[in-house]
Design a protein around this motif. Structure first.
Motif, PDB file in Angstrom:
ATOM      1  N   PHE A 150       0.878  -1.119  -0.018  1.00 49.17           N
ATOM      2  CA  PHE A 150      -0.077   0.172   0.081  1.00 49.17           C
ATOM      3  C   PHE A 150       0.908   1.266  -0.077  1.00 49.17           C
ATOM      4  N   TYR A 151       2.223   1.284   0.422  1.00 48.41           N
ATOM      5  CA  TYR A 151       2.975   2.215   0.292  1.00 48.41           C
ATOM      6  C   TYR A 151       2.945   3.028  -1.174  1.00 48.41           C
ATOM      7  N   ASN A 152       2.956   2.112  -1.989  1.00 52.38           N
ATOM      8  CA  ASN A 152       2.740   2.857  -3.571  1.00 52.38           C
ATOM      9  C   ASN A 152       1.431   3.394  -4.030  1.00 52.38           C
ATOM     10  N   LYS A 153       0.532   3.236  -2.937  1.00 58.24           N
ATOM     11  CA  LYS A 153      -0.708   3.736  -3.187  1.00 58.24           C
ATOM     12  C   LYS A 153      -1.366   3.352  -4.464  1.00 58.24           C
ATOM     13  N   PRO A 154      -1.497   2.144  -4.667  1.00 53.20           N
ATOM     14  CA  PRO A 154      -2.280   1.438  -6.012  1.00 53.20           C
ATOM     15  C   PRO A 154      -3.559   1.873  -6.137  1.00 53.20           C
ATOM     16  N   ALA A 155      -3.856   2.512  -7.369  1.00 53.91           N
ATOM     17  CA  ALA A 155      -5.148   3.049  -7.684  1.00 53.91           C
ATOM     18  C   ALA A 155      -6.008   1.639  -8.458  1.00 53.91           C
ATOM     19  N   THR A 156      -5.328   0.790  -8.989  1.00 56.03           N
ATOM     20  CA  THR A 156      -6.018  -0.263  -9.880  1.00 56.03           C
ATOM     21  C   THR A 156      -5.134  -1.387  -9.466  1.00 56.03           C
ATOM     22  N   MET A 169      10.846  -9.673 -11.030  1.00 56.87           N
ATOM     23  CA  MET A 169      11.800  -9.313 -11.776  1.00 56.87           C
ATOM     24  C   MET A 169      13.086  -8.668 -11.137  1.00 56.87           C
ATOM     25  N   ASP A 170      12.624  -7.856  -9.869  1.00 52.54           N
ATOM     26  CA  ASP A 170      13.757  -7.520  -8.964  1.00 52.54           C
ATOM     27  C   ASP A 170      14.723  -8.626  -8.554  1.00 52.54           C
ATOM     28  N   GLN A 171      14.339  -9.826  -8.501  1.00 53.30           N
ATOM     29  CA  GLN A 171      14.981 -10.880  -7.761  1.00 53.30           C
ATOM     30  C   GLN A 171      16.147 -11.598  -8.883  1.00 53.30           C
ATOM     31  N   PHE A 172      16.046 -10.821 -10.165  1.00 56.03           N
ATOM     32  CA  PHE A 172      16.923 -11.252 -11.238  1.00 56.03           C
ATOM     33  C   PHE A 172      17.644 -10.146 -11.603  1.00 56.03           C
ATOM     34  N   GLU A 173      17.363  -9.081 -10.936  1.00 56.02           N
ATOM     35  CA  GLU A 173      18.097  -7.735 -11.275  1.00 56.02           C
ATOM     36  C   GLU A 173      17.607  -7.095 -12.662  1.00 56.02           C
ATOM     37  N   ILE A 174      16.406  -7.443 -13.272  1.00 51.24           N
ATOM     38  CA  ILE A 174      16.081  -6.925 -14.638  1.00 51.24           C
ATOM     39  C   ILE A 174      15.285  -5.742 -14.145  1.00 51.24           C
ATOM     40  N   ALA A 175      15.968  -4.726 -14.866  1.00 47.46           N
ATOM     41  CA  ALA A 175      15.426  -3.257 -14.687  1.00 47.46           C
ATOM     42  C   ALA A 175      13.955  -3.187 -15.037  1.00 47.46           C
ATOM     43  N   ASN A 176      13.230  -2.426 -14.181  1.00 42.28           N
ATOM     44  CA  ASN A 176      11.958  -2.109 -14.773  1.00 42.28           C
ATOM     45  C   ASN A 176      11.416  -1.132 -14.018  1.00 42.28           C
ATOM     46  N   ASP A 177      10.287  -0.368 -14.553  1.00 40.40           N
ATOM     47  CA  ASP A 177       9.587   0.696 -13.950  1.00 40.40           C
ATOM     48  C   ASP A 177       8.006   0.315 -13.854  1.00 40.40           C
ATOM     49  N   LEU A 178       7.962  -0.871 -13.469  1.00 45.96           N
ATOM     50  CA  LEU A 178       6.348  -1.184 -13.493  1.00 45.96           C
ATOM     51  C   LEU A 178       5.823  -0.595 -12.092  1.00 45.96           C
ATOM     52  N   THR A 179       6.751  -0.303 -11.196  1.00 46.28           N
ATOM     53  CA  THR A 179       5.972   0.339  -9.765  1.00 46.28           C
ATOM     54  C   THR A 179       6.701   1.360  -9.282  1.00 46.28           C
ATOM     55  N   LYS A 180       6.143   2.227  -8.165  1.00 45.11           N
ATOM     56  CA  LYS A 180       6.585   3.098  -7.624  1.00 45.11           C
ATOM     57  C   LYS A 180       7.526   2.479  -6.642  1.00 45.11           C
ATOM     58  N   ARG A 181       8.699   2.973  -6.311  1.00 43.15           N
ATOM     59  CA  ARG A 181       9.758   2.442  -5.307  1.00 43.15           C
ATOM     60  C   ARG A 181       9.533   3.091  -3.894  1.00 43.15           C
ATOM     61  N   TRP A 182       9.803   2.462  -3.049  1.00 45.02           N
ATOM     62  CA  TRP A 182       9.979   3.019  -1.625  1.00 45.02           C
ATOM     63  C   TRP A 182      10.692   4.313  -1.557  1.00 45.02           C
ATOM     64  N   LEU A 183      10.376   5.448  -0.925  1.00 42.13           N
ATOM     65  CA  LEU A 183      10.892   6.468  -0.891  1.00 42.13           C
ATOM     66  C   LEU A 183      10.633   7.110   0.388  1.00 42.13           C
ATOM     67  N   SER A 184      11.624   7.101   1.359  1.00 38.92           N
ATOM     68  CA  SER A 184      11.523   7.741   2.628  1.00 38.92           C
ATOM     69  C   SER A 184      11.412   9.108   2.586  1.00 38.92           C
ATOM     70  N   ARG A 185      10.675   9.695   3.534  1.00 39.30           N
ATOM     71  CA  ARG A 185      10.597  10.980   3.561  1.00 39.30           C
ATOM     72  C   ARG A 185      11.178  11.858   4.838  1.00 39.30           C
TER      73      ARG A 185
END
Length: 185
Positions: A150-156, A169-185
């Motif tokens: 829920f930290y990436n606030k999925p809308a759908t 895909m991250d498990q195999f270090e395959i670059a992707n931009d499918l999701t919002k990454r965790w960003l601490s504030r």
């Protein structure tokens, strides 16, 4: 990169389908195996036909074909993903019961010390399921339950599916931009 992708009859066919789409976009060579029940579940759960999904893969094998090249450790691949993974398949892998190509390929991946990523689908989990997952984790498999975040606030629903695919895909270090990454504030 070369990956084996297996789909079983557990609910969550869209996870395997979206994974195949994303791997194709990332130019990853995929070797697909779908169980008979994966194909039937796909028809129930999604608008996709198994033939369309097979076209997303670089190579496709019948689950009954124990002579397929992915059943041998001499065939070099970088790892395997089972998405979704039924509790039946999970149990078969745990005890080394390689009665079909999916469980045999997973057995080979483990014996060759390659990365095996399993997306188990069941709810709720009983002690047998948990023990099987723990045993496979101890054997080197990565257990990646497709859980909501829920930290990436999925809308759908697509946002939630893409997050799970991205983390896989991250498990195999395959670059992707499918999701919002965790960003601490």
């Amino acid at each position: 990169m070369k990956l084996i992708v297996a789909m079983t009859g557990a609910t969550g066919s869209i996870l395997g389908i979206r994974l195949l789409e994303a791997l194709k976009e990332a130019h990853v060579e995929t070797h697909l195996v779908m169980s008979e029940w994966a194909e039937k579940t796909m028809l129930i759960e999604t608008p996709y036909h198994p033939d369309d999904v097979k076209r997303l893969a670089s190579y496709v094998y019948e689950s009954s074909n124990q002579a397929a090249r992915i059943s041998s450790g001499s065939f070099l691949v970088d790892g395997m993903i089972i998405s979704p993974c039924s509790m039946k398949t999970l149990a078969a892998i745990r005890i080394g019961f390689a009665d079909n190509l999916i469980s045999r390929a997973a057995d080979v991946i483990l014996k060759e010390r390659k990365k095996l990523v399993i997306l188990p689908r069941e709810l709720p989990l009983n002690s047998i399921h948990l023990e099987n997952m723990l045993s496979l984790s101890n054997a080197g498999a990565v257990i990646l339950p497709p859980m909501l975040t829920f930290y990436n606030k999925p809308a759908t629903l697509d946002d939630a599916i893409n997050h799970i695919v991205a983390r896989t895909m991250d498990q195999f270090e395959i670059a992707n931009d499918l999701t919002k990454r965790w960003l601490s504030r």
